[in-house]
Design a protein around this motif. Structure first.
Motif, PDB file in Angstrom:
ATOM      1  N   GLU A   8      -8.223 -16.917  -1.645  1.00 40.27           N
ATOM      2  CA  GLU A   8      -8.119 -15.703  -2.455  1.00 40.27           C
ATOM      3  C   GLU A   8      -6.676 -15.441  -2.867  1.00 40.27           C
ATOM      4  O   GLU A   8      -5.764 -15.484  -2.036  1.00 40.27           O
ATOM      5  N   ILE A   9      -6.476 -15.178  -4.147  1.00 42.70           N
ATOM      6  CA  ILE A   9      -5.191 -14.706  -4.628  1.00 42.70           C
ATOM      7  C   ILE A   9      -5.274 -13.190  -4.768  1.00 42.70           C
ATOM      8  O   ILE A   9      -6.307 -12.649  -5.167  1.00 42.70           O
ATOM      9  N   MET A  10      -4.201 -12.510  -4.396  1.00 42.50           N
ATOM     10  CA  MET A  10      -4.181 -11.051  -4.433  1.00 42.50           C
ATOM     11  C   MET A  10      -2.982 -10.553  -5.224  1.00 42.50           C
ATOM     12  O   MET A  10      -1.976 -11.257  -5.373  1.00 42.50           O
ATOM     13  N   LEU A  11      -3.111  -9.340  -5.722  1.00 43.53           N
ATOM     14  CA  LEU A  11      -1.970  -8.638  -6.287  1.00 43.53           C
ATOM     15  C   LEU A  11      -1.110  -8.154  -5.130  1.00 43.53           C
ATOM     16  O   LEU A  11      -1.604  -7.531  -4.196  1.00 43.53           O
ATOM     17  N   ARG A  12       0.174  -8.475  -5.189  1.00 45.89           N
ATOM     18  CA  ARG A  12       1.117  -8.049  -4.146  1.00 45.89           C
ATOM     19  C   ARG A  12       1.933  -6.868  -4.676  1.00 45.89           C
ATOM     20  O   ARG A  12       2.573  -6.966  -5.720  1.00 45.89           O
ATOM     21  N   GLY A  33      -1.094 -15.247  -1.932  1.00 45.22           N
ATOM     22  CA  GLY A  33      -2.292 -15.640  -1.196  1.00 45.22           C
ATOM     23  C   GLY A  33      -2.107 -17.073  -0.750  1.00 45.22           C
ATOM     24  O   GLY A  33      -1.566 -17.899  -1.491  1.00 45.22           O
ATOM     25  N   CYS A  34      -2.523 -17.383   0.447  1.00 44.02           N
ATOM     26  CA  CYS A  34      -2.148 -18.657   1.073  1.00 44.02           C
ATOM     27  C   CYS A  34      -2.443 -19.878   0.210  1.00 44.02           C
ATOM     28  O   CYS A  34      -1.566 -20.706  -0.037  1.00 44.02           O
ATOM     29  N   ALA A  35      -3.685 -20.020  -0.237  1.00 46.97           N
ATOM     30  CA  ALA A  35      -4.049 -21.217  -0.996  1.00 46.97           C
ATOM     31  C   ALA A  35      -3.362 -21.250  -2.349  1.00 46.97           C
ATOM     32  O   ALA A  35      -2.998 -22.320  -2.851  1.00 46.97           O
ATOM     33  N   ALA A  36      -3.164 -20.076  -2.954  1.00 46.45           N
ATOM     34  CA  ALA A  36      -2.433 -20.016  -4.218  1.00 46.45           C
ATOM     35  C   ALA A  36      -0.976 -20.389  -4.010  1.00 46.45           C
ATOM     36  O   ALA A  36      -0.373 -21.094  -4.833  1.00 46.45           O
ATOM     37  N   GLY A  86      -8.321  -8.424  -5.125  1.00 43.69           N
ATOM     38  CA  GLY A  86      -7.782  -7.911  -3.878  1.00 43.69           C
ATOM     39  C   GLY A  86      -6.300  -7.572  -4.009  1.00 43.69           C
ATOM     40  O   GLY A  86      -5.580  -8.153  -4.822  1.00 43.69           O
ATOM     41  N   ILE A  87      -5.854  -6.634  -3.195  1.00 44.79           N
ATOM     42  CA  ILE A  87      -4.459  -6.185  -3.200  1.00 44.79           C
ATOM     43  C   ILE A  87      -3.907  -6.269  -1.779  1.00 44.79           C
ATOM     44  O   ILE A  87      -4.636  -6.035  -0.802  1.00 44.79           O
ATOM     45  N   TYR A  88      -2.631  -6.616  -1.657  1.00 43.56           N
ATOM     46  CA  TYR A  88      -1.973  -6.366  -0.383  1.00 43.56           C
ATOM     47  C   TYR A  88      -0.631  -5.705  -0.623  1.00 43.56           C
ATOM     48  O   TYR A  88       0.053  -5.978  -1.601  1.00 43.56           O
ATOM     49  N   TYR A  89      -0.314  -4.772   0.259  1.00 46.36           N
ATOM     50  CA  TYR A  89       0.941  -4.022   0.193  1.00 46.36           C
ATOM     51  C   TYR A  89       1.902  -4.591   1.231  1.00 46.36           C
ATOM     52  O   TYR A  89       1.522  -4.818   2.382  1.00 46.36           O
ATOM     53  N   LEU A  90       3.132  -4.805   0.828  1.00 47.04           N
ATOM     54  CA  LEU A  90       4.124  -5.384   1.732  1.00 47.04           C
ATOM     55  C   LEU A  90       5.348  -4.484   1.821  1.00 47.04           C
ATOM     56  O   LEU A  90       5.954  -4.132   0.805  1.00 47.04           O
TER      57      LEU A  90
END
Length: 339
Positions: A8-12, A33-36, A86-90
């Motif tokens: 999965e690729i996500m918006l960071r 995203g890891c694979a991306a 999907g989104i992840y916040y950092l």
């Protein structure tokens, strides 16, 4: 022949610099995203690589596709559908303050993907390598079953399969991880882990080691690699060894176990700009090295150097070329201006 990565690729979304979540009025948007991340690294190394995922058809999903294409990743086999990315916040840590990640990926297009979304016979046509990580099957049992189907098909077709165990406690428990990954790792030829993964996923702990204090035993990790190989039959085991002096300063090295022999890389003292994606850049470096370098010691040095350089780069993606990695791997870590 090409490499296939799946995940999965996500918006960071991240506050600028080292601001805390509640301190910034605007967030920087990028993708990760890891694979991306692995796919982009390999494309930068001039490898032919296809990324497999499911993305919504709307403009944000297309933005992710366009970003991957910009690096030369083949996106032609990405499935389109569903409603959200999907989104992840950092929040990036500094000194003794740790980085923080918050996931917002429930009901994403990828997490709701179905088996019929992926024609693995078509996807693997012209490929000789398949890569996935433990984050992908952690999303839900359906995605875990799709990952298993992919591994079974890849093994039947004779592809080399690599997996980064990548345990994430915010996605599943150690018990859940062990149950699922015990079904997947027997298909894996090249198993990648960090200093904690084997313990968190399979309960295989390195002796004389304390990750929190930075005490890592080389002999202990050699035993971990042997147990992983004996248990699952993986041909190659690679383990990254991070000694965290603080969020800003790490000592970075790795080991490779293959054909009953252990190879340890040199150790780098890193001042970290952005550590997210560091493990993925190691995985990509190892995949490239396994495909192009015959000496195991050169392979692990290349992978560690690639990852060391990534820690100096903002964003999930590693933006370095093969010649830059080789320069560092061969001993030039001076950081002097190149004119």
């Amino acid at each position: 022949m090409k490499v296939i990565t799946f995940g999965e690729i996500m918006l960071r979304l991240a506050p600028h610099g080292y601001y805390r979540f509640g301190q910034s009025n605007d967030f920087e948007a990028s993708f990760g995203g890891c694979a991306a991340n692995v796919a982009v690294s390999l494309a930068n190394f001039q490898e032919e690589v296809s990324y497999i995922t499911k993305l919504p058809k709307h403009a944000i999903g297309q933005w992710a596709v366009d970003e991957l294409k910009r690096f030369g990743v083949d996106t032609s086999l990405i499935c389109r559908g569903g409603n959200r990315l999907g989104i992840y916040y950092l929040e990036k840590g500094a000194s003794q303050r740790a980085s923080q990640v918050i996931y917002d990926r429930a009901h994403s297009s990828f997490s709701e993907a179905r088996p019929e979304d992926f024609d693995w016979s078509k996807i693997f046509r012209g490929a000789d390598w398949f890569h996935f990580t433990g984050i992908t099957p952690a999303l839900n049992p359906s995605i875990a079953n799709i990952t298993l189907e992919a591994c079974q098909k890849a093994k039947k077709l004779g592809l080399t399969i690599s997996c980064d165990l990548n345990f994430r406690k915010k996605l599943w428990t150690s018990e859940q991880a062990k149950e699922t990954m015990s079904k997947l790792v027997p298909y894996v030829d090249v198993c990648i882990a960090n200093e904690e993964d084997a313990d968190k996923v399979f309960g295989i702990k390195a002796s004389s080691t304390n990750v929190l204090t930075g005490e890592l035993s080389k002999e202990g990790y050699e035993e971990v690699a042997k147990k992983l190989q004996d248990t699952f039959g993986c041909q190659t085991i690679a383990i990254t060894l991070r000694k965290s002096l603080s969020a800003s300063e790490n000592l970075w090295s790795a080991m490779l176990y293959e054909n009953g022999k252990t190879y340890f890389s040199k150790e780098y003292h890193m001042h970290i700009v952005d550590r997210v994606g560091g493990g993925d850049s190691f995985g990509a470096g190892l995949i490239y090295a396994c495909r192009h370098l015959s000496d195991p010691s050169e392979r692990i040095e290349f992978a560690v150097a690639a990852s060391c350089l990534k820690h100096s780069i903002e964003g999930d993606f590693n933006r370095v070329k093969v010649n830059e990695v080789l320069t560092l791997a061969q001993g030039d870590g001076s950081g002097r201006v190149q004119r």
